[in-house]
Scaffold this motif. Sequence first.
Motif, PDB file in Angstrom:
ATOM      1  N   VAL A 158       2.755   7.032 138.073  1.00 34.14           N
ATOM      2  CA  VAL A 158       3.345   8.309 137.658  1.00 34.14           C
ATOM      3  C   VAL A 158       2.569   8.820 136.455  1.00 34.14           C
ATOM      4  O   VAL A 158       2.262   8.071 135.528  1.00 34.14           O
ATOM      5  CB  VAL A 158       4.835   8.144 137.274  1.00 34.14           C
ATOM      6  N   VAL A 159       2.259  10.113 136.492  1.00 29.75           N
ATOM      7  CA  VAL A 159       1.618  10.791 135.378  1.00 29.75           C
ATOM      8  C   VAL A 159       2.511  11.983 135.038  1.00 29.75           C
ATOM      9  O   VAL A 159       2.851  12.761 135.925  1.00 29.75           O
ATOM     10  CB  VAL A 159       0.201  11.276 135.753  1.00 29.75           C
ATOM     11  N   GLU A 160       2.893  12.109 133.768  1.00 29.87           N
ATOM     12  CA  GLU A 160       3.778  13.202 133.377  1.00 29.87           C
ATOM     13  C   GLU A 160       3.281  13.832 132.084  1.00 29.87           C
ATOM     14  O   GLU A 160       2.804  13.136 131.191  1.00 29.87           O
ATOM     15  CB  GLU A 160       5.207  12.698 133.201  1.00 29.87           C
ATOM     16  N   MET A 161       3.385  15.149 132.020  1.00 30.00           N
ATOM     17  CA  MET A 161       2.976  15.895 130.829  1.00 30.00           C
ATOM     18  C   MET A 161       3.630  17.261 130.840  1.00 30.00           C
ATOM     19  O   MET A 161       4.208  17.665 131.850  1.00 30.00           O
ATOM     20  CB  MET A 161       1.457  16.036 130.796  1.00 30.00           C
ATOM     21  N   ASP A 162       3.508  17.982 129.728  1.00 28.67           N
ATOM     22  CA  ASP A 162       4.031  19.345 129.686  1.00 28.67           C
ATOM     23  C   ASP A 162       3.004  20.311 130.274  1.00 28.67           C
ATOM     24  O   ASP A 162       1.853  19.954 130.526  1.00 28.67           O
ATOM     25  CB  ASP A 162       4.440  19.745 128.270  1.00 28.67           C
ATOM     26  N   ALA A 163       3.446  21.533 130.500  1.00 25.68           N
ATOM     27  CA  ALA A 163       2.586  22.524 131.160  1.00 25.68           C
ATOM     28  C   ALA A 163       1.336  22.847 130.350  1.00 25.68           C
ATOM     29  O   ALA A 163       0.243  22.956 130.908  1.00 25.68           O
ATOM     30  CB  ALA A 163       3.385  23.796 131.432  1.00 25.68           C
ATOM     31  N   ALA A 164       1.471  22.992 129.045  1.00 24.98           N
ATOM     32  CA  ALA A 164       0.301  23.331 128.224  1.00 24.98           C
ATOM     33  C   ALA A 164      -0.765  22.244 128.308  1.00 24.98           C
ATOM     34  O   ALA A 164      -1.962  22.543 128.403  1.00 24.98           O
ATOM     35  CB  ALA A 164       0.724  23.568 126.775  1.00 24.98           C
ATOM     36  N   THR A 165      -0.349  20.998 128.309  1.00 27.12           N
ATOM     37  CA  THR A 165      -1.291  19.889 128.424  1.00 27.12           C
ATOM     38  C   THR A 165      -1.962  19.899 129.789  1.00 27.12           C
ATOM     39  O   THR A 165      -3.185  19.737 129.894  1.00 27.12           O
ATOM     40  CB  THR A 165      -0.581  18.547 128.178  1.00 27.12           C
ATOM     41  N   TRP A 166      -1.186  20.095 130.858  1.00 28.81           N
ATOM     42  CA  TRP A 166      -1.750  20.118 132.199  1.00 28.81           C
ATOM     43  C   TRP A 166      -2.777  21.237 132.354  1.00 28.81           C
ATOM     44  O   TRP A 166      -3.865  21.031 132.889  1.00 28.81           O
ATOM     45  CB  TRP A 166      -0.652  20.249 133.253  1.00 28.81           C
ATOM     46  N   ILE A 167      -2.458  22.408 131.863  1.00 26.71           N
ATOM     47  CA  ILE A 167      -3.378  23.539 131.961  1.00 26.71           C
ATOM     48  C   ILE A 167      -4.654  23.254 131.176  1.00 26.71           C
ATOM     49  O   ILE A 167      -5.765  23.524 131.643  1.00 26.71           O
ATOM     50  CB  ILE A 167      -2.688  24.835 131.515  1.00 26.71           C
ATOM     51  N   ALA A 168      -4.506  22.672 129.995  1.00 28.87           N
ATOM     52  CA  ALA A 168      -5.678  22.336 129.182  1.00 28.87           C
ATOM     53  C   ALA A 168      -6.555  21.292 129.887  1.00 28.87           C
ATOM     54  O   ALA A 168      -7.783  21.399 129.892  1.00 28.87           O
ATOM     55  CB  ALA A 168      -5.244  21.832 127.807  1.00 28.87           C
ATOM     56  N   ALA A 215      -6.662  20.743 133.195  1.00 23.39           N
ATOM     57  CA  ALA A 215      -7.187  21.348 134.417  1.00 23.39           C
ATOM     58  C   ALA A 215      -8.353  22.286 134.144  1.00 23.39           C
ATOM     59  O   ALA A 215      -9.277  22.387 134.945  1.00 23.39           O
ATOM     60  CB  ALA A 215      -6.074  22.088 135.155  1.00 23.39           C
ATOM     61  N   THR A 216      -8.326  22.957 133.012  1.00 23.94           N
ATOM     62  CA  THR A 216      -9.373  23.932 132.691  1.00 23.94           C
ATOM     63  C   THR A 216     -10.511  23.337 131.880  1.00 23.94           C
ATOM     64  O   THR A 216     -11.499  24.018 131.621  1.00 23.94           O
ATOM     65  CB  THR A 216      -8.788  25.125 131.925  1.00 23.94           C
ATOM     66  N   GLY A 217     -10.366  22.094 131.453  1.00 20.77           N
ATOM     67  CA  GLY A 217     -11.414  21.454 130.672  1.00 20.77           C
ATOM     68  C   GLY A 217     -11.301  21.678 129.174  1.00 20.77           C
ATOM     69  O   GLY A 217     -12.166  21.249 128.410  1.00 20.77           O
ATOM     70  N   ALA A 218     -10.236  22.320 128.738  1.00 18.33           N
ATOM     71  CA  ALA A 218     -10.030  22.535 127.304  1.00 18.33           C
ATOM     72  C   ALA A 218      -9.609  21.242 126.600  1.00 18.33           C
ATOM     73  O   ALA A 218      -9.693  21.138 125.382  1.00 18.33           O
ATOM     74  CB  ALA A 218      -8.981  23.627 127.079  1.00 18.33           C
ATOM     75  N   LEU A 219      -9.153  20.259 127.366  1.00 25.72           N
ATOM     76  CA  LEU A 219      -8.715  18.967 126.846  1.00 25.72           C
ATOM     77  C   LEU A 219      -9.252  17.889 127.787  1.00 25.72           C
ATOM     78  O   LEU A 219      -9.156  18.026 129.002  1.00 25.72           O
ATOM     79  CB  LEU A 219      -7.180  18.919 126.798  1.00 25.72           C
ATOM     80  N   ALA A 220      -9.796  16.830 127.216  1.00 28.46           N
ATOM     81  CA  ALA A 220     -10.311  15.716 128.013  1.00 28.46           C
ATOM     82  C   ALA A 220      -9.217  14.682 128.246  1.00 28.46           C
ATOM     83  O   ALA A 220      -8.352  14.479 127.390  1.00 28.46           O
ATOM     84  CB  ALA A 220     -11.500  15.069 127.310  1.00 28.46           C
ATOM     85  N   TRP A 221      -9.272  14.014 129.395  1.00 31.38           N
ATOM     86  CA  TRP A 221      -8.273  13.008 129.743  1.00 31.38           C
ATOM     87  C   TRP A 221      -8.128  11.925 128.668  1.00 31.38           C
ATOM     88  O   TRP A 221      -7.003  11.617 128.260  1.00 31.38           O
ATOM     89  CB  TRP A 221      -8.618  12.396 131.102  1.00 31.38           C
ATOM     90  N   PRO A 222      -9.205  11.332 128.163  1.00 27.96           N
ATOM     91  CA  PRO A 222      -9.031  10.286 127.137  1.00 27.96           C
ATOM     92  C   PRO A 222      -8.334  10.816 125.883  1.00 27.96           C
ATOM     93  O   PRO A 222      -7.489  10.131 125.304  1.00 27.96           O
ATOM     94  CB  PRO A 222     -10.455   9.836 126.814  1.00 27.96           C
ATOM     95  N   GLU A 223      -8.693  12.012 125.465  1.00 26.26           N
ATOM     96  CA  GLU A 223      -8.064  12.616 124.282  1.00 26.26           C
ATOM     97  C   GLU A 223      -6.574  12.847 124.519  1.00 26.26           C
ATOM     98  O   GLU A 223      -5.754  12.601 123.638  1.00 26.26           O
ATOM     99  CB  GLU A 223      -8.764  13.942 123.962  1.00 26.26           C
ATOM    100  N   ALA A 224      -6.210  13.299 125.693  1.00 24.46           N
ATOM    101  CA  ALA A 224      -4.794  13.539 126.011  1.00 24.46           C
ATOM    102  C   ALA A 224      -4.004  12.243 125.977  1.00 24.46           C
ATOM    103  O   ALA A 224      -2.887  12.199 125.462  1.00 24.46           O
ATOM    104  CB  ALA A 224      -4.667  14.206 127.373  1.00 24.46           C
TER     105      ALA A 224
END
Length: 119
Positions: free
Chosen positions: A76-86, A88-97
């Motif tokens: 299971v992977v869970e997050m808020d919408a802002a994190t998911w959008i970031a 998905a668009t590359g504004a946030l990297a998976w390791p950083e999240a």
Amino acid sequence: MPARLRPADPVAVAAARARVEAGTADKADLRLLTKHYLAVLETRAPGRSVEVRVPPYAAVQVVEGVRHTRGTPPAVVEMDAATWIALATGALAWPEAGDSARVRASGERADLAPYLPLG
């Protein structure tokens, strides 16, 4: 099993992304982008071994592996919408999240880094 989502109209996606980047997005923009990028993820990572949840907007099952049919999926992977959008668009990297606890991920195959960003 969550229903399959459909990608949104590209013009609507571009407009919603512009509002997110400008800091003027509303809940409708977050909902549209969340569902759109989850739909894109479904096409790029087909399967049912990982459930990606973005409450309250949507959840999808993705990634090949052990098929999930009832109860809690194996991953299971869970997050808020802002994190998911970031993500998905590359504004946030998976390791950083993950390091900043913006994503809660558990189970095998819960690492979505190979599939991100989506576009």
